[in-house]
Design a protein around this motif. Structure first.
Motif: not given
Length: 246
Positions: A124-126, A132-137, A160-165, A173-182
């Motif tokens: 749920l945190a992730c 929120s547009g954040v990739f913890h990393g 060490l986090s960065k924006l999903v975008k 254009p949707f690869s950032g969301l896929y990368f962050a989720d995966e």
């Protein structure tokens, strides 16, 4: 100073973290000091409503608070900028320890009941982060705090986090969301393995599987499946039947 500074509880490449108390009400907090000498221009971020770029960790934590905050992420309570450093104040559960210490203190694998309770909160945190547009990393046992009285979990350390975008590949254009989720799903699956096996992950899910339920084995196999199309998204991970058990 609005806070009382106490013992150092962490140190990294960019600064230190101390326990402390808020003077106004005695609330226990964690105070992070980030040295500007280590903070390059790439660690600054523009935010609407702010005249100049902010320390990226401050900016990201502001993003996580809007439009709503998550009870599973350590809340940023305050922040300051001084000549040579940034100071960030976070809530600090008490009593607590990080999840690595919690697993080690257990002396072996956690029970499925414990692992399930902690994994649900971590997921749920992730999910809140990515929404929120954040990739913890930097998901690891050390970066999750567990209240040892309530078993409540808080995700910490967005240094060490960065924006999903910013994870997107050119022209996709949707690869950032896929990368962050995966990447997040894979990291959480490894953390789940460590909790249930009480040992370091070695690229296998077969060691000790006789000690865990069939539903749990199925979830681990799906999350770490060689075939990309079979792996669940974070929300599918959370919806797996293993989380329906008591």
């Amino acid at each position: 100073m609005l806070y009382t500074l106490e013992k150092q509880i962490g140190r990294g490449g960019f600064g230190t973290v101390h326990e402390g108390y808020r003077k106004s009400d005695g609330r226990k907090v964690a105070i992070k000091f980030i040295e500007k000498a280590w903070h390059s221009i790439s660690f600054l971020m523009k935010m609407p409503g702010h005249a100049k770029p902010l320390c990226s960790e401050v900016a990201i934590n502001l993003m996580l608070l809007h439009p709503k905050k998550s009870p599973y992420i350590a809340e940023m309570l305050d922040w300051f900028e001084e000549e040579n450093q940034f100071i960030i104040v976070f809530e600090f559960p008490h009593p607590c320890m990080n999840l690595l210490e919690f697993v080690q203190r257990n002396g072996g694998p956690l029970s499925e009941v414990q692992a399930r309770q902690l994994m649900r909160q971590a997921l749920l945190a992730c999910i809140h982060c990515i929404d929120s547009g954040v990739f913890h990393g930097d998901l690891k046992l050390d970066n999750m705090l567990v209240n040892t009285d309530t078993m409540e979990l808080k995700l910490i350390d967005f240094g060490l986090s960065k924006l999903v975008k910013d994870c997107e590949r050119p022209g996709e254009p949707f690869s950032g969301l896929y990368f962050a989720d995966e990447q997040t799903r894979h990291a959480l699956a490894i953390l789940m393995f460590k909790m249930l096996h009480g040992q370091m992950f070695r690229g296998r899910t077969t060691d000790g599987t006789a000690m865990i339920s069939k539903e749990c084995q199925d979830l681990m196999s799906l999350c770490l499946d060689f075939h990309e199309e079979k792996r669940p998204t974070l929300r599918e991970f959370l919806q797996h039947k293993w989380f329906d058990e008591e």
